[in-house]
Scaffold this motif. Structure first.
Motif, PDB file in Angstrom:
ATOM      1  N   GLN A 116      -0.817  14.065  14.313  1.00  0.00           N
ATOM      2  CA  GLN A 116       0.599  14.398  14.385  1.00  0.00           C
ATOM      3  C   GLN A 116       1.422  13.628  13.362  1.00  0.00           C
ATOM      4  OE1 GLN A 116       2.015  16.696  17.012  1.00  0.00           O
ATOM      5  NE2 GLN A 116      -0.108  17.228  16.582  1.00  0.00           N
ATOM      6  N   LYS A 117       1.070  12.351  13.181  1.00  0.00           N
ATOM      7  CA  LYS A 117       1.827  11.499  12.269  1.00  0.00           C
ATOM      8  C   LYS A 117       0.946  10.334  11.850  1.00  0.00           C
ATOM      9  CE  LYS A 117       5.905   8.514  12.050  1.00  0.00           C
ATOM     10  NZ  LYS A 117       7.025   7.918  12.806  1.00  0.00           N
ATOM     11  N   LEU A 118       0.877  10.072  10.559  1.00  0.00           N
ATOM     12  CA  LEU A 118       0.115   8.935  10.057  1.00  0.00           C
ATOM     13  C   LEU A 118       0.925   8.235   8.969  1.00  0.00           C
ATOM     14  CD1 LEU A 118      -3.586  10.242   9.716  1.00  0.00           C
ATOM     15  CD2 LEU A 118      -2.636   8.785  11.525  1.00  0.00           C
ATOM     16  N   ASP A 119       1.305   6.990   9.224  1.00  0.00           N
ATOM     17  CA  ASP A 119       1.963   6.143   8.236  1.00  0.00           C
ATOM     18  C   ASP A 119       0.942   5.150   7.695  1.00  0.00           C
ATOM     19  OD1 ASP A 119       4.685   6.918   7.952  1.00  0.00           O
ATOM     20  OD2 ASP A 119       5.068   6.171   9.972  1.00  0.00           O
ATOM     21  N   ILE A 120       0.887   5.002   6.375  1.00  0.00           N
ATOM     22  CA  ILE A 120      -0.080   4.113   5.737  1.00  0.00           C
ATOM     23  C   ILE A 120       0.670   3.109   4.867  1.00  0.00           C
ATOM     24  CG2 ILE A 120      -2.111   3.976   4.243  1.00  0.00           C
ATOM     25  CD1 ILE A 120      -2.736   6.869   4.954  1.00  0.00           C
ATOM     26  N   PHE A 121       0.298   1.841   4.976  1.00  0.00           N
ATOM     27  CA  PHE A 121       0.908   0.821   4.135  1.00  0.00           C
ATOM     28  C   PHE A 121      -0.084  -0.318   3.903  1.00  0.00           C
ATOM     29  CE2 PHE A 121       2.040  -0.269   8.499  1.00  0.00           C
ATOM     30  CZ  PHE A 121       1.727  -1.626   8.571  1.00  0.00           C
ATOM     31  N   ALA A 122       0.225  -1.180   2.942  1.00  0.00           N
ATOM     32  CA  ALA A 122      -0.612  -2.335   2.636  1.00  0.00           C
ATOM     33  C   ALA A 122       0.035  -3.591   3.200  1.00  0.00           C
ATOM     34  CB  ALA A 122      -0.804  -2.474   1.126  1.00  0.00           C
ATOM     35  N   SER A 123      -0.803  -4.540   3.602  1.00  0.00           N
ATOM     36  CA  SER A 123      -0.298  -5.818   4.107  1.00  0.00           C
ATOM     37  C   SER A 123      -1.157  -6.953   3.562  1.00  0.00           C
ATOM     38  CB  SER A 123      -0.292  -5.837   5.643  1.00  0.00           C
ATOM     39  OG  SER A 123      -1.618  -5.904   6.144  1.00  0.00           O
ATOM     40  N   TYR A 124      -0.556  -8.128   3.574  1.00  0.00           N
ATOM     41  CA  TYR A 124      -1.268  -9.343   3.183  1.00  0.00           C
ATOM     42  C   TYR A 124      -1.005 -10.387   4.260  1.00  0.00           C
ATOM     43  CZ  TYR A 124      -2.475 -13.666   0.729  1.00  0.00           C
ATOM     44  OH  TYR A 124      -3.021 -14.889   0.399  1.00  0.00           O
ATOM     45  N   HIS A 125      -2.060 -10.846   4.924  1.00  0.00           N
ATOM     46  CA  HIS A 125      -1.941 -11.814   6.029  1.00  0.00           C
ATOM     47  C   HIS A 125      -0.897 -11.355   7.052  1.00  0.00           C
ATOM     48  CE1 HIS A 125      -4.182 -15.567   4.472  1.00  0.00           C
ATOM     49  NE2 HIS A 125      -4.632 -14.476   3.856  1.00  0.00           N
ATOM     50  N   ASN A 126      -0.993 -10.075   7.430  1.00  0.00           N
ATOM     51  CA  ASN A 126      -0.137  -9.462   8.456  1.00  0.00           C
ATOM     52  C   ASN A 126       1.314  -9.288   8.040  1.00  0.00           C
ATOM     53  OD1 ASN A 126      -2.174  -9.109  10.443  1.00  0.00           O
ATOM     54  ND2 ASN A 126      -2.006 -11.275  11.005  1.00  0.00           N
ATOM     55  N   GLN A 127       1.640  -9.517   6.758  1.00  0.00           N
ATOM     56  CA  GLN A 127       2.981  -9.178   6.286  1.00  0.00           C
ATOM     57  C   GLN A 127       2.909  -7.893   5.480  1.00  0.00           C
ATOM     58  OE1 GLN A 127       5.440 -12.115   4.337  1.00  0.00           O
ATOM     59  NE2 GLN A 127       6.675 -10.547   3.326  1.00  0.00           N
ATOM     60  N   GLN A 128       3.728  -6.924   5.862  1.00  0.00           N
ATOM     61  CA  GLN A 128       3.762  -5.651   5.154  1.00  0.00           C
ATOM     62  C   GLN A 128       4.306  -5.860   3.750  1.00  0.00           C
ATOM     63  OE1 GLN A 128       5.491  -2.495   7.472  1.00  0.00           O
ATOM     64  NE2 GLN A 128       5.978  -1.256   5.670  1.00  0.00           N
ATOM     65  N   ILE A 129       3.585  -5.363   2.746  1.00  0.00           N
ATOM     66  CA  ILE A 129       4.003  -5.575   1.360  1.00  0.00           C
ATOM     67  C   ILE A 129       4.328  -4.270   0.629  1.00  0.00           C
ATOM     68  CG2 ILE A 129       2.782  -7.774   1.129  1.00  0.00           C
ATOM     69  CD1 ILE A 129       0.540  -6.255  -0.336  1.00  0.00           C
ATOM     70  N   THR A 130       4.128  -3.124   1.273  1.00  0.00           N
ATOM     71  CA  THR A 130       4.549  -1.847   0.692  1.00  0.00           C
ATOM     72  C   THR A 130       5.296  -1.048   1.750  1.00  0.00           C
ATOM     73  OG1 THR A 130       2.593  -0.544   1.310  1.00  0.00           O
ATOM     74  CG2 THR A 130       2.476  -1.786  -0.759  1.00  0.00           C
ATOM     75  N   LEU A 131       6.067  -0.091   1.289  1.00  0.00           N
ATOM     76  CA  LEU A 131       6.711   0.829   2.216  1.00  0.00           C
ATOM     77  C   LEU A 131       5.657   1.718   2.873  1.00  0.00           C
ATOM     78  CD1 LEU A 131       9.744   1.934   0.027  1.00  0.00           C
ATOM     79  CD2 LEU A 131       9.828   0.428   2.027  1.00  0.00           C
ATOM     80  N   PRO A 132       5.889   2.158   4.101  1.00  0.00           N
ATOM     81  CA  PRO A 132       4.940   3.097   4.712  1.00  0.00           C
ATOM     82  C   PRO A 132       5.025   4.457   4.029  1.00  0.00           C
ATOM     83  CG  PRO A 132       6.836   2.764   6.156  1.00  0.00           C
ATOM     84  CD  PRO A 132       6.980   1.785   5.019  1.00  0.00           C
ATOM     85  N   THR A 133       3.867   5.044   3.788  1.00  0.00           N
ATOM     86  CA  THR A 133       3.792   6.386   3.210  1.00  0.00           C
ATOM     87  C   THR A 133       3.285   7.342   4.277  1.00  0.00           C
ATOM     88  OG1 THR A 133       3.362   5.565   0.974  1.00  0.00           O
ATOM     89  CG2 THR A 133       2.715   7.835   1.453  1.00  0.00           C
TER      90      THR A 133
END
Length: 210
Positions: free
Chosen positions: A88-105
């Motif tokens: 139904q919905k999938l947001d993908i993003f990158a993180s470093y040590h549990n901090q989000q470093i990119t916007l969700p796509t």
């Protein structure tokens, strides 16, 4: 009220009770059938694999700003031979040590049939994202030593499909580790000014009631 009228009223009450009992009975039977089908065909959660990561930019600038732009290839396989999956919905993003470093796509909705495989190749953008000072120090050290562990994360919702029956929404979370080498160029393929890392990394997947 005459005896005839009372008898007619009692007949209507009995009919209403019978209809109510019949409806409740049908609902219970349908519920039991759905439960049995669900118990017998208990679905296995989908399997995600991070195929590759292409890094276009990954730079630290003062004060504590990180720019990380990349494209990933992520595949998902439905391991069930009798159950379909609606993403139904999938947001993908990158993180470093549990901090989000990119916007969700957000990737497009998809239906995955029995044993089918779906592949997504989204771009992930994070321009001048502020990071915590202690993370900036750790990331700087990782980049100097040549190896950075990123995590590609997936958050979304799915539904199961058994025959014509479709379940309610379930929450899906996936975590895909991505080891990026900035010193050993033999582990990457140069694509223009970008570096592509072939990973084929299995992701951990958790599915729970929404």
């Amino acid at each position: 009220m005459s005896a005839k009228d009372c008898g007619h009223h009692d007949d209507e009450e009995q009919l209403a009770k019978r209809i109510t009992v019949a409806i409740v009975g049908v609902v219970v039977v349908v519920g039991i059938v759905i439960f049995l089908v669900w118990a017998i065909l208990h679905p296995d959660k989908p399997r995600f694999i991070l195929q590759d990561v292409t890094i276009y930019a990954f730079n630290l600038t003062a004060p504590n700003m990180l720019t990380s732009n990349m494209q990933i290839t992520l595949s998902s396989r439905n391991p069930n031979d009798r159950i379909g999956i609606y993403y139904q919905k999938l947001d993908i993003f990158a993180s470093y040590h549990n901090q989000q470093i990119t916007l969700p796509t957000l990737v497009p909705r998809a239906y995955q049939g029995h044993l089918d495989v779906t592949v997504w190749s989204p771009f992930l953008y994070g321009n001048a994202v502020p990071v915590a000072p202690f993370l900036e120090e750790g990331l700087s050290q990782d980049m100097n030593t040549g190896m950075v562990l990123l995590n590609i994360k997936v958050y979304g919702q799915l539904k199961w499909k058994v025959g014509t029956w479709i379940s309610g929404r379930y929450q899906i979370n996936a975590n895909c580790p991505a080891y990026i080498s900035f010193t050993d160029r033999t582990k990457a393929i140069q694509v223009g000014s970008a570096m592509k890392y072939q990973l084929v990394q299995t992701c951990t997947v958790d599915v729970s009631l929404n």
